[in-house]
Each structure stands twice: as structure tokens, then as C-alpha cells.
Design a protein around this motif. Structure first.
Motif, short mmCIF file in Angstrom:
data_model
loop_
_atom_site.label_atom_id
_atom_site.label_comp_id
_atom_site.label_asym_id
_atom_site.label_seq_id
_atom_site.Cartn_x
_atom_site.Cartn_y
_atom_site.Cartn_z
N LEU A 1 51.33 -57.42 6.69
CA LEU A 1 51.48 -55.98 6.88
C LEU A 1 50.32 -55.41 7.69
O LEU A 1 49.17 -55.79 7.50
N SER A 2 50.65 -54.47 8.56
CA SER A 2 49.68 -53.83 9.45
C SER A 2 49.36 -52.43 8.95
O SER A 2 50.25 -51.59 8.79
N ALA B 1 50.61 -49.19 -8.94
CA ALA B 1 50.14 -49.65 -7.63
C ALA B 1 50.48 -48.59 -6.59
O ALA B 1 51.62 -48.08 -6.59
N PRO B 2 49.55 -48.22 -5.72
CA PRO B 2 49.90 -47.25 -4.67
C PRO B 2 51.06 -47.75 -3.82
O PRO B 2 51.06 -48.90 -3.38
N ASP B 3 52.05 -46.89 -3.63
CA ASP B 3 53.21 -47.28 -2.83
C ASP B 3 52.82 -47.30 -1.36
O ASP B 3 51.84 -46.69 -0.95
N PHE B 4 53.58 -48.02 -0.58
CA PHE B 4 53.33 -48.08 0.86
C PHE B 4 54.61 -48.43 1.59
O PHE B 4 55.53 -48.98 1.01
N SER B 5 54.63 -48.08 2.86
CA SER B 5 55.66 -48.51 3.81
C SER B 5 54.90 -48.82 5.09
O SER B 5 54.35 -47.91 5.72
N LEU B 6 54.86 -50.11 5.46
CA LEU B 6 54.09 -50.56 6.61
C LEU B 6 54.91 -51.56 7.42
O LEU B 6 55.74 -52.28 6.86
N PRO B 7 54.63 -51.64 8.72
CA PRO B 7 55.31 -52.66 9.53
C PRO B 7 54.72 -54.04 9.28
O PRO B 7 53.51 -54.18 9.04
N ASP B 8 55.58 -55.06 9.34
CA ASP B 8 55.10 -56.44 9.24
C ASP B 8 54.96 -57.02 10.65
O ASP B 8 55.12 -56.31 11.65
#
Length: 160
Positions: A95-96, A13-20
């Protein structure tokens, strides 16, 4: 025009770091060791997206009891997600992704038909990610109504 990615089972799965919706950064890596249901919806506070988000809300306790972490994903800004979560008592991370980078990496942004016209937009999708961070299921072009029931059956949580 670049070809849209279509994720397949067993792919990472593509990793991500996003604000909630609260501004906290959420990364896929934070959930390693747990199964994740990532559902993608086009726009907070629209009728179909509200139906889907509330259906997931009503199932969140049983999904968590079965070992799943629920995450919603849209291109909406954090402040709109906060209003959506507040208005509809959504008690899981939203997630945004305003730049649509994660949406694109998951194949959930691109050409789609809208009222018979081809447009660029968010493709309503759901991804089930296993404990090792691999795609278990990739469901594209899903309908908002009845989708959660189909996901529950797919995961063996409800009788077929």
C-alpha cells in the motif's frame, strides 16, 4: 509537534483506503472478518525493507492458511511499489501512503533515532488486526532481520 499515537490492543484499527502496487484501492474494511497483518517499512528496495518484505513473502502461504491477510505499507509511490513487487516477487498488496496520513494514524511516522540523531521518519512497525478490525498486537521499532520469525511465534504459528 504533535504527540505520536501509540496503538494498544483492543483499540479500533484506524481505517484506510489506499492504492496498492497495481493501483487498486484497498481498504481495511475490505478485510473485515479476516485477520490482517499490516507491516510498515520505510522505503521499498532498500536492504532492510527488502529483507523484511521477502521474509514475509516466504511466509505468506502459511500466514494465509492460518487466516491472515498480509499487507505492506510505506510512503512510496505506486510505481516504485510495482517495481519492488516485480523485482522481489512480492505476491501480496503493498500500500502507498505518500501523504503519511495512515502511517501517522498508526503511530508509524514521527520522531525516531537514526544513527544517533533525532529525525522525522517512518517507524518500522507491525500491526496484527483481528476479524472485528481491532488491534490485537502493535509492535513498534522492530528490526527487519528476524522479525517475521518473531511475529510467527507471537501468533502461535511456530514453536516458541
Amino acid at each position: 509537534m504533535t504527540e505520536r499515537v501509540i496503538l494498544e490492543p483492543a483499540q479500533p484499527a484506524p481505517d484506510f483506503s489506499l492504492p496498492d502496487q497495481d493501483g487498486a484501492t484497498r481498504s481495511l474494511a475490505d478485510f473485515r472478518g479476516r485477520r490482517v497483518i499490516l507491516f510498515v517499512y520505510p522505503a521499498a528496495m532498500t536492504p532492510g525493507c527488502t529483507t523484511e518484505a521477502c521474509d514475509f513473502r516466504d511466509s505468506v502461504a502459511s500466514l494465509e492458511a492460518a487466516g491472515y491477510q498480509l499487507l505492506g505499507l510505506s510512503p512510496d509511490p505506486v510505481d516504485k511499489l510495482a517495481r519492488f513487487a516485480e523485482r522481489d516477487s512480492l505476491d501480496y498488496p503493498l500500500l502507498s501512503d505518500p501523504d503519511r496520513e495512515v502511517l501517522t494514524a498508526y503511530g508509524a511516522f514521527g520522531e525516531k533515532k537514526n544513527y544517533g540523531r533525532i529525525v522525522q521518519g517512518v517507524i518500522r512497525s507491525t500491526f496484527v488486526i483481528d476479524e472485528e478490525g481491532r488491534i490485537a498486537h502493535a509492535l513498534y521499532n522492530v528490526k527487519a532481520t528476524g522479525h517475521v520469525a518473531r511475529v510467527r511465534k507471537l501468533l502461535g504459528l511456530d514453536a516458541a
